[in-house]
Design an enzyme around this catalytic site. Structure first.
Site, PDB file in Angstrom:
ATOM      1  N   TYR A 143      18.450 -37.697 150.712  1.00 56.85           N
ATOM      2  CA  TYR A 143      17.901 -38.266 151.947  1.00 56.85           C
ATOM      3  C   TYR A 143      18.928 -38.240 153.083  1.00 56.85           C
ATOM      4  O   TYR A 143      18.564 -38.231 154.247  1.00 56.85           O
ATOM      5  CB  TYR A 143      17.458 -39.713 151.715  1.00 56.85           C
ATOM      6  CG  TYR A 143      16.029 -39.859 151.246  1.00 56.85           C
ATOM      7  CD1 TYR A 143      15.599 -39.237 150.085  1.00 56.85           C
ATOM      8  CD2 TYR A 143      15.127 -40.641 151.963  1.00 56.85           C
ATOM      9  CE1 TYR A 143      14.295 -39.394 149.643  1.00 56.85           C
ATOM     10  CE2 TYR A 143      13.820 -40.799 151.522  1.00 56.85           C
ATOM     11  CZ  TYR A 143      13.406 -40.175 150.370  1.00 56.85           C
ATOM     12  OH  TYR A 143      12.126 -40.338 149.939  1.00 56.85           O
ATOM     13  N   LYS A 194      18.988 -35.512 136.706  1.00 57.42           N
ATOM     14  CA  LYS A 194      18.763 -34.207 136.081  1.00 57.42           C
ATOM     15  C   LYS A 194      20.116 -33.520 135.892  1.00 57.42           C
ATOM     16  O   LYS A 194      20.450 -32.541 136.565  1.00 57.42           O
ATOM     17  CB  LYS A 194      17.770 -33.362 136.893  1.00 57.42           C
ATOM     18  CG  LYS A 194      16.345 -33.715 136.493  1.00 57.42           C
ATOM     19  CD  LYS A 194      15.274 -32.751 136.827  1.00 57.42           C
ATOM     20  CE  LYS A 194      15.410 -31.372 136.297  1.00 57.42           C
ATOM     21  NZ  LYS A 194      14.764 -31.203 134.955  1.00 57.42           N
ATOM     22  N   ASP A 227      12.313 -35.642 134.843  1.00 58.35           N
ATOM     23  CA  ASP A 227      10.970 -35.123 134.522  1.00 58.35           C
ATOM     24  C   ASP A 227      10.438 -35.782 133.252  1.00 58.35           C
ATOM     25  O   ASP A 227       9.272 -36.182 133.176  1.00 58.35           O
ATOM     26  CB  ASP A 227      10.983 -33.581 134.406  1.00 58.35           C
ATOM     27  CG  ASP A 227      12.089 -33.048 133.491  1.00 58.35           C
ATOM     28  OD1 ASP A 227      12.994 -33.825 133.113  1.00 58.35           O
ATOM     29  OD2 ASP A 227      12.038 -31.842 133.158  1.00 58.35           O
ATOM     30  N   ASP A 251      12.131 -42.493 144.541  1.00 52.91           N
ATOM     31  CA  ASP A 251      10.953 -42.437 145.410  1.00 52.91           C
ATOM     32  C   ASP A 251       9.738 -41.984 144.596  1.00 52.91           C
ATOM     33  O   ASP A 251       8.670 -42.611 144.647  1.00 52.91           O
ATOM     34  CB  ASP A 251      11.232 -41.454 146.560  1.00 52.91           C
ATOM     35  CG  ASP A 251      10.079 -41.391 147.540  1.00 52.91           C
ATOM     36  OD1 ASP A 251       9.506 -42.442 147.856  1.00 52.91           O
ATOM     37  OD2 ASP A 251       9.748 -40.264 147.992  1.00 52.91           O
ATOM     38  N   ASP A 255       6.473 -44.460 142.737  1.00 50.15           N
ATOM     39  CA  ASP A 255       5.041 -44.272 142.996  1.00 50.15           C
ATOM     40  C   ASP A 255       4.263 -44.215 141.684  1.00 50.15           C
ATOM     41  O   ASP A 255       3.153 -44.741 141.590  1.00 50.15           O
ATOM     42  CB  ASP A 255       4.779 -42.983 143.803  1.00 50.15           C
ATOM     43  CG  ASP A 255       4.689 -43.253 145.307  1.00 50.15           C
ATOM     44  OD1 ASP A 255       5.300 -44.241 145.761  1.00 50.15           O
ATOM     45  OD2 ASP A 255       3.995 -42.485 146.020  1.00 50.15           O
TER      46      ASP A 255
HETATM   47  C1  IPM Z   1       9.243 -45.203 150.354  1.00 48.01           C
HETATM   48  C2  IPM Z   1       8.654 -44.265 151.346  1.00 48.01           C
HETATM   49  C3  IPM Z   1       9.744 -43.808 152.302  1.00 48.01           C
HETATM   50  C4  IPM Z   1      10.732 -43.003 151.514  1.00 48.01           C
HETATM   51  C5  IPM Z   1       9.256 -43.068 153.546  1.00 48.01           C
HETATM   52  C6  IPM Z   1       8.236 -43.848 154.319  1.00 48.01           C
HETATM   53  C7  IPM Z   1      10.404 -42.689 154.437  1.00 48.01           C
HETATM   54  O1  IPM Z   1       8.012 -43.216 150.696  1.00 48.01           O
HETATM   55  O2  IPM Z   1       9.846 -46.213 150.784  1.00 48.01           O
HETATM   56  O3  IPM Z   1       9.096 -44.967 149.149  1.00 48.01           O
HETATM   57  O4  IPM Z   1      10.543 -41.785 151.282  1.00 48.01           O
HETATM   58  O5  IPM Z   1      11.737 -43.567 151.118  1.00 48.01           O
HETATM   59 MG    MG Z   2       7.909 -43.418 148.572  1.00 45.75          MG
END
Ligand code: IPM
Ligand code: MG
Length: 369
Positions: A143, A194, A227, A251, A255
């Site tokens: 990032y 990884k 993975d 990230d 999710d």
């Molecule tokens: C998160 C989001 C952010 C990220 C975006 C909105 C920049 O997906 O906080 O998980 O990628 O970190």
């Molecule tokens: Mg995210």
């Protein structure tokens, strides 16, 4: 009343302001009923800031964030801002806050509430009772790594570059947070990278292993490739307690863990910096869900993730574990009694608006003291 804590509220875009309004109700409740007081200031962030100041975050807001005891952040982004140049995009404000406040440790719990154990798209027996934590490194890795950018190659062709970089110090400080978190939980840490293909991943594995041998060998440490971890999360999530991982993998994996719980609308997060000499650390609390432009302004948003983010603030910034538990219990009660926003609605339950959910949670707080 004891000395007041400075809280900066940045509701942002989309459903951010709606869920923040309900969190204000909870904060007011604490102001009235508990000895901890808050001085709450509110300002613009993301698209809302861009609309007024032509920047997603002003220097003034950055300054206020640096001076606050804690920042409560709603959500940023939306279709109106998709075409803006990269530097003006609402998301840049969040990345700037993370970097400038030094918020390297991002805690993303994934908890399946009993009342919602059949809300997941996964089979109930796979997710029931789940309580795990993803600890994502938040100020390093791909990032922020240099070099980055888009270069002209001539002939109208280009090259896009991002770089994954991690140093010993960056890995160790997030590793420490991971082991310390696990100490208060089940004592199991999975370090995820990884190292089979990336040198930065290899260093990650070596440093976490060293830290473990130096200070935490009484705990359980497992190394896992990212993975495989993605697959294991949907196969058998109960094997995990704390997952500590890089910015990008965190990230993605957070999710997945969010979806295990059945609703993104339920998940809070905390982003923490280093302890300073007074034992105070910079911090930002935000729901994991985004700005959800598709349901903005319709009273459909679930305020629970934002309210639970406030509970995390009580716990990690103000050291008020019991108050945090009070909020969590109030949420649990409301769910047990069948109140549901649309995202977690189930047959036979009571569908309520964002506002009603906030009010019901405050009513349960009244009942609990
Ligand atoms: C998160 C989001 C952010 C990220 C975006 C909105 C920049 O997906 O906080 O998980 O990628 O970190
Ligand atoms: Mg995210």
């Amino acid at each position: 009343m004891s000395s007041n804590r400075k809280v900066l509220m940045l509701p942002g875009d989309g459903i951010g302001p709606e869920v923040m309004s309900q969190t204000k109700l909870v904060i007011n409740w604490f102001d009235k009923n508990k000895e901890v007081g808050f001085d709450v200031e509110e300002d613009l962030i993301g698209g809302a800031s861009f609309d007024k100041y032509k920047t997603p975050i002003t220097d003034n807001v950055l300054e206020k964030s640096l001076n606050a005891d804690a920042v409560l952040f709603g959500a940023v982004g939306g279709p109106d801002y998709d075409k803006l140049p990269f530097k003006d995009k609402p998301e840049r404000s969040l990345l700037k806050l993370r970097k400038e406040l030094g918020l390297f440790a991002n805690l993303r719990p994934a908890i399946v509430f009993d009342a919602l154990s059949d809300a997941s798209t996964l089979k109930t027996d796979i997710v029931k009772g789940l309580d795990m934590m993803i600890l994502r490194e938040l100020t390093g890795g791909i990032y922020f790594g240099e070099p980055r950018g888009i270069e002209e190659l001539g002939d109208g062709k280009k090259r896009g570059i991002n770089t994954e970089v991690y140093t010993t110090d960056e890995i160790r400080r997030v590793g420490e947070v991971g082991f310390e978190l696990a100490t208060k939980r089940k004592g199991i840490v999975h370090s995820v990278e990884k190292s089979n293909v990336m040198e930065s991943g290899l260093l990650w594995r070596e440093e976490i292993q060293k830290l473990y041998e130096e200070k935490y060998h009484h705990m359980q440490l497992h190394h896992m490739f990212a993975d495989n971890c993605a697959m294991q999360l949907v196969r058998d999530p109960h094997q995990f307690d704390v997952i500590v991982t890089t910015n990008l993998f965190g990230d993605l994996l957070s999710d997945i863990s969010a979806q295990l719980t059945g609703s993104l609308g339920m998940l809070p997060s905390a982003s923490l910096g280093e302890n300073n000499i007074d034992g105070i650390r910079k911090s930002l609390y935000e729901p994991v869900h985004g700005s959800a432009p598709d349901i903005t302004g319709q009273g459909k948003a679930n305020p629970i993730a934002m309210i639970l983010s406030f509970a995390m603030m009580l716990k990690y910034s103000l050291d008020r574990n019991q108050d945090a538990e009070l909020v969590e219990k109030a949420v649990d009660l409301v769910l047990q009694e069948g109140f549901r926003t649309e995202d977690i609605m189930q047959p036979g339950k009571k569908l309520v608006s964002t506002e009603k959910m906030g009010i019901e949670i405050c009513n349960r707080l009244d009942r609990l003291i």
